[in-house]
Design a protein around this motif. Sequence first.
Motif, PDB file in Angstrom:
ATOM      1  N   UNK A  68       2.958 -73.928  46.866  1.00 44.45           N
ATOM      2  CA  UNK A  68       3.083 -72.518  47.214  1.00 44.45           C
ATOM      3  C   UNK A  68       4.434 -71.963  46.797  1.00 44.45           C
ATOM      4  N   UNK A  69       4.494 -70.658  46.626  1.00 44.46           N
ATOM      5  CA  UNK A  69       5.778 -70.006  46.439  1.00 44.46           C
ATOM      6  C   UNK A  69       6.523 -70.013  47.766  1.00 44.46           C
ATOM      7  N   UNK A  70       7.826 -69.817  47.719  1.00 44.26           N
ATOM      8  CA  UNK A  70       8.637 -69.882  48.930  1.00 44.26           C
ATOM      9  C   UNK A  70       8.249 -68.877  50.002  1.00 44.26           C
ATOM     10  N   UNK A  71       7.683 -67.728  49.609  1.00 44.11           N
ATOM     11  CA  UNK A  71       7.302 -66.710  50.579  1.00 44.11           C
ATOM     12  C   UNK A  71       5.835 -66.708  50.961  1.00 44.11           C
ATOM     13  N   UNK A  72       5.022 -67.529  50.315  1.00 43.19           N
ATOM     14  CA  UNK A  72       3.572 -67.516  50.537  1.00 43.19           C
ATOM     15  C   UNK A  72       3.211 -67.774  51.992  1.00 43.19           C
ATOM     16  N   UNK A  73       3.812 -68.792  52.586  1.00 42.05           N
ATOM     17  CA  UNK A  73       3.474 -69.232  53.940  1.00 42.05           C
ATOM     18  C   UNK A  73       3.987 -68.240  54.987  1.00 42.05           C
ATOM     19  N   UNK A  74       4.895 -67.347  54.584  1.00 43.20           N
ATOM     20  CA  UNK A  74       5.459 -66.357  55.503  1.00 43.20           C
ATOM     21  C   UNK A  74       4.395 -65.332  55.900  1.00 43.20           C
ATOM     22  N   UNK A  75       3.483 -65.010  54.993  1.00 43.36           N
ATOM     23  CA  UNK A  75       2.398 -64.062  55.262  1.00 43.36           C
ATOM     24  C   UNK A  75       1.442 -64.680  56.285  1.00 43.36           C
ATOM     25  N   UNK A  76       1.251 -64.044  57.454  1.00 45.54           N
ATOM     26  CA  UNK A  76       0.403 -64.628  58.505  1.00 45.54           C
ATOM     27  C   UNK A  76      -1.027 -64.929  58.050  1.00 45.54           C
ATOM     28  N   UNK A  77      -1.596 -64.054  57.220  1.00 48.48           N
ATOM     29  CA  UNK A  77      -2.965 -64.286  56.738  1.00 48.48           C
ATOM     30  C   UNK A  77      -3.020 -65.518  55.830  1.00 48.48           C
ATOM     31  N   UNK A  78      -2.055 -65.628  54.914  1.00 50.88           N
ATOM     32  CA  UNK A  78      -1.987 -66.817  54.058  1.00 50.88           C
ATOM     33  C   UNK A  78      -1.820 -68.064  54.913  1.00 50.88           C
ATOM     34  N   UNK A  79      -0.890 -67.988  55.873  1.00 55.40           N
ATOM     35  CA  UNK A  79      -0.595 -69.145  56.728  1.00 55.40           C
ATOM     36  C   UNK A  79      -1.848 -69.599  57.471  1.00 55.40           C
ATOM     37  N   UNK A  80      -2.590 -68.649  58.047  1.00 56.21           N
ATOM     38  CA  UNK A  80      -3.814 -68.979  58.768  1.00 56.21           C
ATOM     39  C   UNK A  80      -4.830 -69.665  57.840  1.00 56.21           C
ATOM     40  N   UNK A  81      -5.027 -69.079  56.665  1.00 58.66           N
ATOM     41  CA  UNK A  81      -5.982 -69.669  55.712  1.00 58.66           C
ATOM     42  C   UNK A  81      -5.578 -71.094  55.326  1.00 58.66           C
ATOM     43  N   UNK A  82      -4.289 -71.265  55.036  1.00 58.22           N
ATOM     44  CA  UNK A  82      -3.796 -72.562  54.587  1.00 58.22           C
ATOM     45  C   UNK A  82      -3.865 -73.606  55.700  1.00 58.22           C
TER      46      UNK A  82
ATOM     47  N   UNK B 127       3.105 -55.721  45.362  1.00 59.67           N
ATOM     48  CA  UNK B 127       2.002 -56.071  44.454  1.00 59.67           C
ATOM     49  C   UNK B 127       1.930 -57.579  44.270  1.00 59.67           C
ATOM     50  N   UNK B 128       3.097 -58.210  44.093  1.00 60.60           N
ATOM     51  CA  UNK B 128       3.102 -59.662  43.944  1.00 60.60           C
ATOM     52  C   UNK B 128       2.502 -60.332  45.177  1.00 60.60           C
ATOM     53  N   UNK B 129       2.890 -59.879  46.372  1.00 61.85           N
ATOM     54  CA  UNK B 129       2.396 -60.499  47.612  1.00 61.85           C
ATOM     55  C   UNK B 129       0.886 -60.305  47.750  1.00 61.85           C
ATOM     56  N   UNK B 130       0.361 -59.180  47.266  1.00 59.29           N
ATOM     57  CA  UNK B 130      -1.085 -58.959  47.288  1.00 59.29           C
ATOM     58  C   UNK B 130      -1.787 -59.931  46.332  1.00 59.29           C
ATOM     59  N   UNK B 131      -1.233 -60.087  45.139  1.00 62.21           N
ATOM     60  CA  UNK B 131      -1.801 -61.040  44.168  1.00 62.21           C
ATOM     61  C   UNK B 131      -1.761 -62.455  44.738  1.00 62.21           C
ATOM     62  N   UNK B 132      -0.668 -62.773  45.408  1.00 63.92           N
ATOM     63  CA  UNK B 132      -0.492 -64.090  46.025  1.00 63.92           C
ATOM     64  C   UNK B 132      -1.566 -64.325  47.096  1.00 63.92           C
ATOM     65  N   UNK B 133      -1.802 -63.321  47.954  1.00 61.92           N
ATOM     66  CA  UNK B 133      -2.805 -63.449  49.015  1.00 61.92           C
ATOM     67  C   UNK B 133      -4.209 -63.635  48.426  1.00 61.92           C
ATOM     68  N   UNK B 134      -4.503 -62.904  47.361  1.00 64.60           N
ATOM     69  CA  UNK B 134      -5.811 -63.046  46.702  1.00 64.60           C
ATOM     70  C   UNK B 134      -5.964 -64.447  46.115  1.00 64.60           C
ATOM     71  N   UNK B 135      -4.903 -64.964  45.512  1.00 64.73           N
ATOM     72  CA  UNK B 135      -4.949 -66.307  44.931  1.00 64.73           C
ATOM     73  C   UNK B 135      -5.119 -67.365  46.014  1.00 64.73           C
ATOM     74  N   UNK B 136      -4.430 -67.225  47.133  1.00 69.36           N
ATOM     75  CA  UNK B 136      -4.572 -68.185  48.241  1.00 69.36           C
ATOM     76  C   UNK B 136      -6.012 -68.172  48.743  1.00 69.36           C
ATOM     77  N   UNK B 137      -6.573 -66.985  48.946  1.00 75.62           N
ATOM     78  CA  UNK B 137      -7.958 -66.873  49.427  1.00 75.62           C
ATOM     79  C   UNK B 137      -8.920 -67.596  48.487  1.00 75.62           C
ATOM     80  N   UNK B 138      -8.658 -67.518  47.204  1.00 77.37           N
ATOM     81  CA  UNK B 138      -9.501 -68.195  46.211  1.00 77.37           C
ATOM     82  C   UNK B 138      -9.286 -69.707  46.227  1.00 77.37           C
ATOM     83  N   UNK B 139      -8.027 -70.128  46.256  1.00 76.39           N
ATOM     84  CA  UNK B 139      -7.715 -71.551  46.080  1.00 76.39           C
ATOM     85  C   UNK B 139      -7.989 -72.405  47.312  1.00 76.39           C
TER      86      UNK B 139
END
Length: 181
Positions: free
Chosen positions: A84-98, A62-74
């Motif tokens: 970013x949180x330490x695990x945020x960039x680990x998610x491929x979708x977050x990484x691509x967006x960032x 759930x936290x990782x889903x909230x994190x992905x939604x926040x990245x998409x917004x920000x």
Amino acid sequence: MLEVERPVTWVALTGFMGVGKSHIGRELARALLLHFIDLDRYIERQMGLSVADIFRHLGEATFRQLEAEAVAELVQKDFLVLSLGGGTFVNPENRMRLLQRGPVVALWASPQTILERISRRPGQRPILDAPDPFERIQKLYAEREGIYHQAPLHVSTDGRRPGEVVEEIIQQLWTHAKASD
């Protein structure tokens, strides 16, 4: 309107927990006259729960889903330094967006430095709830190191004052901006 000369109007800081993303991010935002958002604090404000409580009561997924939604917004915002949180960039979708929004700066510190820093605030890092936190840091660090290397810019925080780190980041951002022109 006053025009401020700065190398970027948006930048994200990634790296392992305890490398200094929040502290450096605040200082970097101040130096560049940009807004600062710590992603974990942003999620906490939206949820009305601490990250530790989200992990404990709602689970990491759930936290990782909230994190992905926040990245998409920000990534849609401007005039922002995003820590970013330490695990945020680990998610491929977050990484691509960032990386598409970029630039992303990876901050680095040794596992020993990380343990010293996070030991100052026990209970704040739910992912390290383990019998041997140093072993857990080393394992996670090894798993994530290659991913953090995908960021285009890299700065060490080991044994350095925040001002020195911020200066180096700004120099690298100017170089990056000139190379992107």
